[in-house]
Design an enzyme around this catalytic site. Structure first.
Site, PDB file in Angstrom:
ATOM      1  N   HIS A   1       0.876  -1.029  -0.053  1.00  0.00           N
ATOM      2  CA  HIS A   1       0.057  -0.006   0.033  1.00  0.00           C
ATOM      3  C   HIS A   1       0.683   1.248   0.081  1.00  0.00           C
ATOM      4  O   HIS A   1       2.202   1.198   0.561  1.00  0.00           O
ATOM      5  CB  HIS A   1      -0.971   0.124   1.277  1.00  0.00           C
ATOM      6  CG  HIS A   1      -0.159  -0.365   2.519  1.00  0.00           C
ATOM      7  ND1 HIS A   1       0.277  -1.372   2.898  1.00  0.00           N
ATOM      8  CD2 HIS A   1       0.115   0.712   3.434  1.00  0.00           C
ATOM      9  CE1 HIS A   1       0.730  -0.826   4.373  1.00  0.00           C
ATOM     10  NE2 HIS A   1       1.137   0.194   4.358  1.00  0.00           N
TER      11      HIS A   1
ATOM     12  N   ASP B   1       7.191  -5.123   4.030  1.00  0.00           N
ATOM     13  CA  ASP B   1       6.056  -5.088   4.896  1.00  0.00           C
ATOM     14  C   ASP B   1       4.791  -5.769   4.282  1.00  0.00           C
ATOM     15  O   ASP B   1       4.660  -5.799   3.048  1.00  0.00           O
ATOM     16  CB  ASP B   1       5.761  -3.625   5.082  1.00  0.00           C
ATOM     17  CG  ASP B   1       4.691  -3.207   6.178  1.00  0.00           C
ATOM     18  OD1 ASP B   1       4.833  -3.906   7.313  1.00  0.00           O
ATOM     19  OD2 ASP B   1       3.646  -2.776   5.671  1.00  0.00           O
TER      20      ASP B   1
ATOM     21  N   GLU C   1       7.628  -9.811   5.949  1.00  0.00           N
ATOM     22  CA  GLU C   1       6.840  -9.968   7.035  1.00  0.00           C
ATOM     23  C   GLU C   1       5.643 -10.928   6.791  1.00  0.00           C
ATOM     24  O   GLU C   1       4.618 -10.553   6.457  1.00  0.00           O
ATOM     25  CB  GLU C   1       6.263  -8.412   7.353  1.00  0.00           C
ATOM     26  CG  GLU C   1       5.535  -8.427   8.684  1.00  0.00           C
ATOM     27  CD  GLU C   1       4.659  -7.160   9.138  1.00  0.00           C
ATOM     28  OE1 GLU C   1       4.067  -6.891  10.176  1.00  0.00           O
ATOM     29  OE2 GLU C   1       4.480  -6.439   7.813  1.00  0.00           O
TER      30      GLU C   1
ATOM     31  N   HIS D   1       8.620  -3.509  16.576  1.00  0.00           N
ATOM     32  CA  HIS D   1       7.799  -2.220  16.800  1.00  0.00           C
ATOM     33  C   HIS D   1       6.190  -2.552  16.676  1.00  0.00           C
ATOM     34  O   HIS D   1       5.366  -1.777  16.817  1.00  0.00           O
ATOM     35  CB  HIS D   1       8.130  -1.288  15.343  1.00  0.00           C
ATOM     36  CG  HIS D   1       7.894  -1.954  13.981  1.00  0.00           C
ATOM     37  ND1 HIS D   1       8.689  -3.030  13.684  1.00  0.00           N
ATOM     38  CD2 HIS D   1       7.110  -1.962  13.274  1.00  0.00           C
ATOM     39  CE1 HIS D   1       8.315  -3.413  12.636  1.00  0.00           C
ATOM     40  NE2 HIS D   1       7.131  -2.746  12.101  1.00  0.00           N
ATOM     41  N   ASP D   2       5.908  -3.802  16.371  1.00  0.00           N
ATOM     42  CA  ASP D   2       4.513  -3.984  16.234  1.00  0.00           C
ATOM     43  C   ASP D   2       3.923  -4.873  17.279  1.00  0.00           C
ATOM     44  O   ASP D   2       2.842  -5.371  17.499  1.00  0.00           O
ATOM     45  CB  ASP D   2       4.189  -5.242  15.200  1.00  0.00           C
ATOM     46  CG  ASP D   2       4.143  -4.585  13.582  1.00  0.00           C
ATOM     47  OD1 ASP D   2       3.760  -3.353  13.833  1.00  0.00           O
ATOM     48  OD2 ASP D   2       4.849  -4.794  12.828  1.00  0.00           O
TER      49      ASP D   2
END
Length: 318
Positions: free
Chosen positions: A73, A154, A183, A249-250
């Site tokens: 995206h 990502d 990911e 970070h997630d």
């Protein structure tokens, strides 16, 4: 980026051999996962020349640099998407996105495909030849012109396999040793057949270690079964290249997941560093930074701890 350059002595002392950055490209948010310019570093971090300097300084110390690519995206203010909003069905970029109807609108809710139902992140159509050509040039530029050593991809499982096969060809043609990391949060055999990724973020490993050492939700037998399942799921060479992390970070930070119990944290890290694959230390863990899921903030504890590390993750929290 200058701050990382200024602290390379510290990272080298820790034994770091690679740094993975979450997105550094121009974007409107703090987390930078809404890219609006894939060919330029965000001014918050510096510019392309400063990134090149960082890469060169890292290479002098035997440290490699991995960038984060968001090809699933874009950001809302990505110029092609803005052109769609302005020109609608007359836009030359209308096939760059998944637009089932016109006029395209985000109010009161988006009538176009997005990432995670977020209107500010329109989903990109990687089946479009122009889109593929654009993003493959992005992949080539940062490897060949700036000298980075690989990509973390990502939301990799939401992009078509054909694109990733082309992506691998372009990247490996420039640098056969480049590391391609996807990911994917579950078992990832379809992406690890040698024609797409070198590794994925090994969250099944993460969850098994956290459930046993930190949260103590499972017993020793269950933990052994889950680890053995991982070892037989992939070929040995895939396991040896796995990206083994305990937080990112997630997620909440490791110390917080261990309920601030430093002994639990040490046991989890010991297993991580003795298990086949590449251990990743989320920046700040080496000094005991804690913190929950966003927007929880972290803080330092007064103790000190030294770890030998082979991979280091530095990022903004998302």
């Amino acid at each position: 980026m200058q701050g990382v350059i200024d602290h390379l002595d510290h990272l080298e002392t820790l034994g770091i051999t690679a740094i993975y950055f979450t997105p550094v490209f121009k974007a409107t948010t703090n987390h930078k996962y809404d890219t609006i310019d894939y060919m330029n570093v965000d001014p918050h971090f510096g510019d392309n020349a400063l990134l090149k300097k960082l890469v060169d300084r890292c290479h002098e110390r035997g440290i490699r640099v991995l960038l984060d690519a968001v090809f699933n995206h874009s950001g809302y203010y990505f110029p092609p998407f803005q052109d769609v909003l302005e020109r609608q069905e007359n836009s030359k970029y209308k096939d760059w996105f998944h637009l089932p109807q016109f006029p395209v609108t985000s109010d009161p809710q988006p009538n176009y495909r997005t990432f995670a139902f977020e209107p500010k992140m329109p989903k990109i159509n990687t089946e479009n030849p122009e889109v593929r050509a654009y993003f493959l040039e992005v992949a080539r530029y940062w490897i060949e012109d700036i000298g980075v050593d690989g990509w973390r991809l990502d939301v990799a499982n939401e992009v078509d396999h054909a694109f990733w096969r082309e992506f691998r060809h372009v990247v490996k043609d420039v640098n056969p040793d480049a590391y391609i990391l996807g990911e994917v949060w579950h078992e990832s055999g379809p992406w690890l057949q040698g024609d797409q990724f070198d590794a994925v973020m090994n969250y099944p490993f993460t969850n098994a270690v956290l459930d046993y050492f930190c949260k103590q939700r499972i017993d020793r037998t269950t933990f052994q079964q889950r680890i053995e399942r991982l070892l037989v799921t992939y070929p040995e060479q895939t396991t040896n290249a796995a990206f083994n992390l305990l937080d990112s970070h997630d997620t909440a930070r490791l110390l917080t997941l261990c309920e601030n119990d430093k002994e639990k944290m040490k046991q989890a890290v010991l297993f991580q560093f003795t298990f086949p694959g590449t251990p990743c230390v989320y920046y700040g863990d080496e000094v005991g930074l804690d913190g929950g899921h966003d927007p929880a903030a972290g803080k330092r504890w007064n103790g000190t701890r030294k770890n030998k590390t082979t991979t280091y993750s530095r990022s903004t929290r998302r």
